[in-house]
Design an enzyme around this catalytic site. Sequence first.
Site, PDB file in Angstrom:
ATOM      1  N   LYS A 142       5.098  -1.689  27.350  1.00 47.08           N
ATOM      2  CA  LYS A 142       6.107  -1.085  28.230  1.00 47.08           C
ATOM      3  C   LYS A 142       5.441  -0.427  29.441  1.00 47.08           C
ATOM      4  O   LYS A 142       5.959  -0.500  30.561  1.00 47.08           O
ATOM      5  CB  LYS A 142       6.940  -0.088  27.440  1.00 47.08           C
ATOM      6  CG  LYS A 142       7.820  -0.798  26.383  1.00 47.08           C
ATOM      7  CD  LYS A 142       8.379   0.162  25.355  1.00 47.08           C
ATOM      8  CE  LYS A 142       9.293  -0.562  24.368  1.00 47.08           C
ATOM      9  NZ  LYS A 142       9.661   0.283  23.214  1.00 47.08           N
ATOM     10  N   VAL A 163      32.919 -10.313  36.169  1.00 44.91           N
ATOM     11  CA  VAL A 163      31.993 -11.307  36.720  1.00 44.91           C
ATOM     12  C   VAL A 163      32.630 -12.093  37.865  1.00 44.91           C
ATOM     13  O   VAL A 163      31.968 -12.488  38.816  1.00 44.91           O
ATOM     14  CB  VAL A 163      31.525 -12.259  35.577  1.00 44.91           C
ATOM     15  CG1 VAL A 163      30.849 -13.487  36.128  1.00 44.91           C
ATOM     16  CG2 VAL A 163      30.613 -11.522  34.608  1.00 44.91           C
ATOM     17  N   GLY A 221      15.139   0.495  25.938  1.00 50.05           N
ATOM     18  CA  GLY A 221      16.434   0.003  25.457  1.00 50.05           C
ATOM     19  C   GLY A 221      17.588   0.202  26.415  1.00 50.05           C
ATOM     20  O   GLY A 221      17.611  -0.388  27.499  1.00 50.05           O
ATOM     21  N   ARG A 278      17.971 -20.173  11.082  1.00 50.71           N
ATOM     22  CA  ARG A 278      18.623 -20.668   9.869  1.00 50.71           C
ATOM     23  C   ARG A 278      20.144 -20.571  10.022  1.00 50.71           C
ATOM     24  O   ARG A 278      20.743 -19.536   9.694  1.00 50.71           O
ATOM     25  CB  ARG A 278      18.184 -19.812   8.673  1.00 50.71           C
ATOM     26  CG  ARG A 278      16.706 -19.914   8.310  1.00 50.71           C
ATOM     27  CD  ARG A 278      16.430 -21.130   7.417  1.00 50.71           C
ATOM     28  NE  ARG A 278      17.305 -21.197   6.253  1.00 50.71           N
ATOM     29  CZ  ARG A 278      17.055 -20.615   5.078  1.00 50.71           C
ATOM     30  NH1 ARG A 278      15.943 -19.916   4.918  1.00 50.71           N
ATOM     31  NH2 ARG A 278      17.904 -20.742   4.072  1.00 50.71           N
ATOM     32  N   LYS A 282       9.405  -7.517  25.585  1.00 47.78           N
ATOM     33  CA  LYS A 282       8.321  -6.794  26.281  1.00 47.78           C
ATOM     34  C   LYS A 282       6.962  -7.429  26.027  1.00 47.78           C
ATOM     35  O   LYS A 282       6.083  -7.389  26.875  1.00 47.78           O
ATOM     36  CB  LYS A 282       8.299  -5.329  25.862  1.00 47.78           C
ATOM     37  CG  LYS A 282       8.116  -5.106  24.366  1.00 47.78           C
ATOM     38  CD  LYS A 282       9.105  -4.107  23.851  1.00 47.78           C
ATOM     39  CE  LYS A 282       9.373  -4.344  22.381  1.00 47.78           C
ATOM     40  NZ  LYS A 282      10.509  -3.625  21.877  1.00 47.78           N
ATOM     41  N   ASP A 333       3.227  -1.371  21.397  1.00 48.42           N
ATOM     42  CA  ASP A 333       4.567  -1.449  21.986  1.00 48.42           C
ATOM     43  C   ASP A 333       4.643  -0.586  23.256  1.00 48.42           C
ATOM     44  O   ASP A 333       5.114  -1.039  24.300  1.00 48.42           O
ATOM     45  CB  ASP A 333       5.591  -0.983  20.933  1.00 48.42           C
ATOM     46  CG  ASP A 333       7.001  -0.926  21.469  1.00 48.42           C
ATOM     47  OD1 ASP A 333       7.640  -1.987  21.564  1.00 48.42           O
ATOM     48  OD2 ASP A 333       7.472   0.176  21.809  1.00 48.42           O
TER      49      ASP A 333
HETATM   50  N1  LIG Z   1      15.576  -4.014  18.023  1.00 47.53           N
HETATM   51  C1  LIG Z   1      15.460  -3.210  19.061  1.00 47.53           C
HETATM   52  O1  LIG Z   1      15.821  -2.039  18.991  1.00 47.53           O
HETATM   53  C2  LIG Z   1      14.912  -3.716  20.360  1.00 47.53           C
HETATM   54  C3  LIG Z   1      14.872  -2.837  21.463  1.00 47.53           C
HETATM   55  C4  LIG Z   1      14.388  -3.303  22.691  1.00 47.53           C
HETATM   56  C5  LIG Z   1      13.948  -4.617  22.795  1.00 47.53           C
HETATM   57  N2  LIG Z   1      13.981  -5.435  21.693  1.00 47.53           N
HETATM   58  C6  LIG Z   1      13.499  -6.809  21.866  1.00 47.53           C
HETATM   59  O2  LIG Z   1      14.577  -7.724  21.662  1.00 47.53           O
HETATM   60  C7  LIG Z   1      14.087  -8.915  21.059  1.00 47.53           C
HETATM   61  C8  LIG Z   1      14.815  -9.168  19.758  1.00 47.53           C
HETATM   62  O3  LIG Z   1      14.613  -8.081  18.880  1.00 47.53           O
HETATM   63  P1  LIG Z   1      15.424  -7.911  17.513  1.00 47.53           P
HETATM   64  O4  LIG Z   1      15.141  -6.534  17.037  1.00 47.53           O
HETATM   65  O5  LIG Z   1      16.834  -8.343  17.690  1.00 47.53           O
HETATM   66  O6  LIG Z   1      14.629  -8.935  16.578  1.00 47.53           O
HETATM   67  P2  LIG Z   1      15.126  -9.609  15.207  1.00 47.53           P
HETATM   68  O7  LIG Z   1      13.908  -9.963  14.463  1.00 47.53           O
HETATM   69  O8  LIG Z   1      16.143  -8.752  14.550  1.00 47.53           O
HETATM   70  O9  LIG Z   1      15.845 -10.932  15.715  1.00 47.53           O
HETATM   71  C9  LIG Z   1      15.153 -12.062  16.169  1.00 47.53           C
HETATM   72  C10 LIG Z   1      15.973 -13.260  15.750  1.00 47.53           C
HETATM   73  O10 LIG Z   1      15.395 -14.445  16.309  1.00 47.53           O
HETATM   74  C11 LIG Z   1      15.496 -15.475  15.341  1.00 47.53           C
HETATM   75  N3  LIG Z   1      14.534 -16.524  15.622  1.00 47.53           N
HETATM   76  C12 LIG Z   1      13.204 -16.536  15.386  1.00 47.53           C
HETATM   77  N4  LIG Z   1      12.657 -17.710  15.773  1.00 47.53           N
HETATM   78  C13 LIG Z   1      13.661 -18.453  16.255  1.00 47.53           C
HETATM   79  C14 LIG Z   1      13.752 -19.759  16.793  1.00 47.53           C
HETATM   80  N5  LIG Z   1      12.653 -20.512  16.911  1.00 47.53           N
HETATM   81  N6  LIG Z   1      14.954 -20.232  17.198  1.00 47.53           N
HETATM   82  C15 LIG Z   1      16.046 -19.450  17.092  1.00 47.53           C
HETATM   83  N7  LIG Z   1      16.045 -18.190  16.585  1.00 47.53           N
HETATM   84  C16 LIG Z   1      14.860 -17.714  16.170  1.00 47.53           C
HETATM   85  C17 LIG Z   1      15.233 -14.761  14.016  1.00 47.53           C
HETATM   86  O11 LIG Z   1      15.732 -15.523  12.937  1.00 47.53           O
HETATM   87  C18 LIG Z   1      15.984 -13.454  14.225  1.00 47.53           C
HETATM   88  O12 LIG Z   1      17.319 -13.537  13.809  1.00 47.53           O
HETATM   89  C19 LIG Z   1      12.565  -8.718  20.894  1.00 47.53           C
HETATM   90  O13 LIG Z   1      11.917  -9.254  22.022  1.00 47.53           O
HETATM   91  C20 LIG Z   1      12.428  -7.207  20.871  1.00 47.53           C
HETATM   92  O14 LIG Z   1      11.169  -6.755  21.310  1.00 47.53           O
HETATM   93  C21 LIG Z   1      14.459  -5.017  20.492  1.00 47.53           C
HETATM   94  N1  LIG Z   2       9.803  -0.388  18.076  1.00 49.90           N
HETATM   95  C1  LIG Z   2      10.372   0.104  19.297  1.00 49.90           C
HETATM   96  C2  LIG Z   2      11.721  -0.546  19.519  1.00 49.90           C
HETATM   97  C3  LIG Z   2      12.170  -0.532  20.932  1.00 49.90           C
HETATM   98  O1  LIG Z   2      11.402  -1.336  21.768  1.00 49.90           O
HETATM   99  C4  LIG Z   2      10.483   1.625  19.213  1.00 49.90           C
HETATM  100  O2  LIG Z   2      10.166   2.219  18.161  1.00 49.90           O
HETATM  101  O3  LIG Z   2      10.845   2.254  20.192  1.00 49.90           O
HETATM  102 NA    NA Z   3      16.068  -0.161  29.704  1.00 54.03          NA
END
Ligand SMILES: NC(=O)c1ccc[n+]([C@@H]2O[C@H](COP(=O)([O-])OP(=O)(O)OC[C@H]3O[C@@H](n4cnc5c(N)ncnc54)[C@H](O)[C@@H]3O)[C@@H](O)[C@H]2O)c1
Ligand SMILES: N[C@@H](CCO)C(=O)O
Ligand code: NA
Length: 431
Positions: A203, A34, A132, A47, A103, A199
């Site tokens: 996208k 960076v 991803g 939590r 998304k 979903d």
């Molecule tokens: N999991 C995947 O493979 C993946 C892939 C691409 C994009 N995403 C995106 O990434 C983001 C996160 O996904 P994830 O799978 O890690 O979700 P997740 O549910 O595992 O994690 C979300 C976290 O946010 C916390 N949270 C909720 N409300 C909150 C608040 N008010 N203050 C603080 N923390 C709070 C929850 O406790 C949880 O730990 C989403 O937008 C999802 O669409 C996920």
């Molecule tokens: N639910 C999504 C996670 C990635 O955005 C999938 O199955 O591809």
């Molecule tokens: Na990407």
Amino acid sequence: MTEPVKVALLGCGTVGSEVTRILLDDPTELAARVGAPVEIAGIAVRRPDKHPELPQHLVTSDATALIDSDVDIIVELIGGIDPVRGWLLSALRKGKSVVTGNKALLSEHASELAEAADESGADLYYEAAVAGAIPLLRPLRESLAGDRITRVMGIVNGTTNFILSAMDSTGAGYAETLDEATRLGYAEADPTADVDGYDAASKAAILASLSFHSRVTAADVHREGIAGISSSDITAARSLGRTVKLLSICERVTEADGSESVSARVHPVMMPKSHQLAGVGGAFNAVYVEAEAAGQLMFYGQGAGGAPTASAVLGDLVSAARNKVAGGRGPRESAHAALPVRPMGQTPTRYHVSLDVADEPGVLAQVAQVFATHGVSISTVRQRDRRNTASLVVVTHQAPDAALRSTVDEIGELDVVREVVSVMRVEGEAE
Ligand SMILES: NC(=O)c1ccc[n+]([C@@H]2O[C@H](COP(=O)([O-])OP(=O)(O)OC[C@H]3O[C@@H](n4cnc5c(N)ncnc54)[C@H](O)[C@@H]3O)[C@@H](O)[C@H]2O)c1
Ligand SMILES: N[C@@H](CCO)C(=O)O
Ligand code: NA
């Protein structure tokens, strides 16, 4: 010593925990890349007592106080629209850059978020939101910014791709395969967003917006999921050397008067097994891009999962941090073309129709007449005799989707048609 770049992490679930791990793992290497130390100012979680693994002095349940502190970059990995939308808008308006994988938010509110970023000169990056780990949004926004993209077509939902691949390899039905996907942890407890195509539609909206320099929202995207796909659809596809995939398709369409519009849609398609996208199995993602000068490009890799998605988040974070150190912002996205979205009914598609019909004189002519009445041209017809019945498989040329839909409805009403075995759109083969 260069001032550190201060980062607020919001959410520490599947993706957030991997981002935190990588950030804490090798701060020296990151600082070298960076050009300044990258300092985690705080990690907002719902939590704090559920996160004994995190450095406790960084953990807070007060996300707004963290955002309002003197941080430079917000990394949002909570998901959903509220309360995140208000938080990110306020951060961007204060000139803080935002990195997110959200998304759902971007496919509905990209316009106001991008405006807020433009007004204050902050960065808004969201590579993790589509496919991803696969570098896709940056190539669309930057590498191809001088070209004219004509088409983006891909598998951007791993859950549905896993289910369709498994149905193809085992011959099992949809419900049974979904249960198996849930048991193995590929499908979420509530699989609606994935299997009903929400979903993939979010996208598609993001891909169409960046590719065509326009604003396309999830509501503009025609959406059909995979719940209606039966083992007969898969068998019908296999008997023709094809397979079934759920595709997000974004196209630049030229209207009769020479003006342009965008078609953005998500639906299952039959495609030849020889097509590059047909070979994408399991939970992988792949996106095929066509541009006037570049020609055909293919992007492939892991579209989900904690570590792969964290890779995309970290890439964005490093870019935003470098821009901060350099005292500017990165390339912005443009929506100047403002192309309208063409309704699905007027979008040219091709259909595969598989029927069981009475084996008697004149049946083929009756079926062909319905296609002709709706102005739909037939590409191929195959007939196979069975006892008292014949199996008829028709593949059309391109026609407006609404004309194809009414053709199929009317054919189903013919007395000589015993069963409509499978109806599916066809993609990825020459007309
Ligand atoms: N999991 C995947 O493979 C993946 C892939 C691409 C994009 N995403 C995106 O990434 C983001 C996160 O996904 P994830 O799978 O890690 O979700 P997740 O549910 O595992 O994690 C979300 C976290 O946010 C916390 N949270 C909720 N409300 C909150 C608040 N008010 N203050 C603080 N923390 C709070 C929850 O406790 C949880 O730990 C989403 O937008 C999802 O669409 C996920
Ligand atoms: N639910 C999504 C996670 C990635 O955005 C999938 O199955 O591809
Ligand atoms: Na990407």
